[in-house]
Design a protein around this motif. Structure first.
Motif: not given
Length: 572
Positions: A219-231
């Motif tokens: 929803r925040a428009g964060g990039p989906d390029d692997g720089r962010m990981v959620a776990a």
């Protein structure tokens, strides 16, 4: 050693065979004359208290006070233990001072197991060192984006949290439900990725909370390029790690680590996280310290918040403006009254209905509970029975949930599950919850789902931190029906509507934090079935866990200069 006292504690069911055996082992290790004074009894109580979430034995409380307040022993039964503790400062090889190697550590007025004392010290030093890191400067573009993103007067606290998360070595964001704790942190970092190269890890104790983090990122428009990981935290840390020495574990390669739902994180898990962070990694802790603490030892988030306090030199930013309950919503007012321990205010909100958002009913007779529950659940989950797809059924299930404090007993989850299982004949959607971690399949304790029967057979649809997963029955780890959940298992989740059922009599498990947590799982509508005297007793019983992390943090004095101060483009 006073074996009579140990045996008496066993008769009172305060300690078990392990606790008594551990005390006797220490007594033998102490030498021919045995351990001095009350040390064996204190050691046995210490391990018993650990199972109740405490990290230490507070020696300022007499044994009688501990027995009465923590184990519910009647004062007349505890009278034989009323003397003050007789424990030396040091009695090697079994009792040492801070920094020494011994099974027990005495740190001033507190007695610790060595492992828990070391974990507490590790967490305290790690947080203090990060809090002392001078704030970094942002690029002008990122600074302008933060100002523009939180420009309204009522967003000032959220803007401060966003600035701190972007600039400081340690940020602690606290607040009640609907204050935007998670969203402001995630949004600030998502926006910042457009202006600065950084790697972000977002973690939480449960898969459900991870799913909410991912949704906030999208929803925040964060990039989906692997720089962010959620776990989940366990997955991020690679736990459990069988047969691998902790000092050989690689440091986590993230520039920023965000931990959500911090109230559910225990002391040793927090110690594992802090020892795996690079010195330059920014750490952001997010949560509500008034919620239930972890089931494992330590109420560390509340202690961290109390230790750092507030003010300009504290890394803690407390959000008080609730966007979800704007205009004084009933659930928000009820939560605030519970948090303050104000029984009169709580009953007033319940009686007037919270502006239509709250319904308070007295408990039905035990023999009518099943029929009343079936009628309520059948109405709330009508969309599940009429759903055409498993995905729709899963979405409908998340709109409503029955919560209760107990697992067993006439008002517990097991009895409710038995009463509600008859609804299986009325539809294809059967709610369940995963109760065992299966890292290989990406399924974790707390993940919720629905069983679905179609012409092609039966399948389990699970809502995980990685999204919705379709799992064959043979591949699903241990699970249990989720027609009703304990308040503990609901932590980290939110539902449009909640039915909270309290038992018909008081019990030690009924605490202010449990009631607050159950109430704040509801976003739009809350229904409570409870007796007034049980509600009052619950509100008057705060959770108190013996620790010492707050004192350890406070003892170091001021923690840092204000984030964003100096030559940077932002200031608080």
């Amino acid at each position: 050693m006073n074996g009579v006292e140990l045996e008496r504690l066993r008769q009172l069911q305060v300690i078990g065979a392990f606790d008594a055996g551990w005390a006797r082992l220490l007594n033998r290790q102490a030498g021919p004359e045995g351990a001095p004074g009350d040390l064996p009894v204190a050691a046995a109580l210490l391990t018993a208290l650990r199972r109740r979430g405490h990290t230490c034995l507070d020696l300022r409380r007499t044994a009688a006070e501990v027995l009465c307040e923590e184990f519910g022993i009647a004062p007349r039964e505890a009278a034989d233990f009323s003397k003050d503790w007789t424990i030396p400062e040091r009695w090697l090889p079994i009792l040492g001072r801070p920094g020494e190697v011994a099974p027990l550590i005495r740190d001033g007025p507190r007695l610790f197991l060595q492992r828990l004392w070391a974990a507490q010290e590790e967490v305290a030093l790690a947080l203090l060192s990060r809090a002392a890191i001078p704030p970094r400067n942002l690029t002008p573009e990122w600074a302008r984006a933060i100002h523009a993103g939180w420009a309204k007067p009522e967003e000032e606290q959220q803007r401060s949290a966003a600035i701190s998360a972007a600039t400081c070595g340690l940020t602690i964001v606290t607040g009640g439900p609907g204050t935007g704790k998670t969203s402001c942190v995630v949004r600030a970092l998502a926006v910042g990725m457009a202006y600065e190269a950084m790697r972000v890890a977002a973690a939480a104790p449960t898969g459900k909370a991870v799913a909410r983090l991912k949704d906030a990122w999208r929803r925040a428009g964060g990039p989906d390029d692997g720089r962010m990981v959620a776990a989940t935290l366990h997955r991020l840390l690679g736990l459990p790690r069988m047969g691998r020495e902790r000092w050989r574990e690689p440091l986590l390669p993230w520039d920023v680590v965000v931990v959500d739902e911090m109230s559910m994180v225990d002391l040793e898990l927090m110690a594992e996280l802090t020892r795996r962070l690079e010195p330059s990694t920014r750490l952001v802790l997010v949560g509500d310290p008034d919620q239930l603490a972890s089931v494992e030892p330590g109420g560390i988030f509340r202690e961290i918040c109390d230790g750092f306090g507030g003010g300009e030199k504290s890394p803690r930013i407390q959000l008080t403006h609730a966007f979800r309950f704007a205009g004084g919503g009933g659930i928000g007012r009820l939560a605030a009254a519970i948090r303050e321990g104000d029984v009169t205010a709580v009953l007033e909100v319940l009686e007037e209905g919270g502006g239509g958002a709250i319904v308070w009913r007295r408990l039905p007779p035990k023999n009518e509970l099943g029929s009343r529950l079936r009628a309520r659940v059948r109405s709330a989950w009508s969309g599940v029975w009429s759903a055409e797809t498993a995905e729709t059924a899963l979405a409908e299930l998340q709109r409503f949930r029955v919560l209760t404090p107990h697992r067993i007993g006439p008002w517990g989850v097991d009895r409710m599950t038995e009463d509600l299982s008859g609804l299986l004949r009325e539809g294809r959607g059967v709610p369940f919850i995963v109760v065992e971690n299966d890292a290989a399949r990406g399924l974790y304790n707390g993940d919720g789902g629905v069983w679905w029967r179609s012409s092609e057979g039966e399948v389990a649809l699970v809502e995980t931190g990685e999204g919705i997963r379709e799992v064959a029955p043979a591949c699903l780890p241990a699970w249990e029906p989720a027609w009703a959940l304990t308040v503990h298992k609901s932590q980290g989740s939110e539902y449009e509507e909640v039915l909270l059922v309290l038992p018909d009599r008081d019990s030690p498990i009924l605490t202010r934090e449990l009631l607050y947590t159950g109430v704040t799982r509801a976003r739009r509508r809350l229904e409570i079935w409870a007796e007034p005297d049980v509600l009052a007793a619950t509100i008057r019983r705060p959770t108190i866990r013996a620790g010492g992390l707050d004192d350890r943090i406070r003892s170091r004095g001021p923690q840092r200069a204000a984030c964003g101060s100096g030559s940077g483009p932002l200031s608080r």
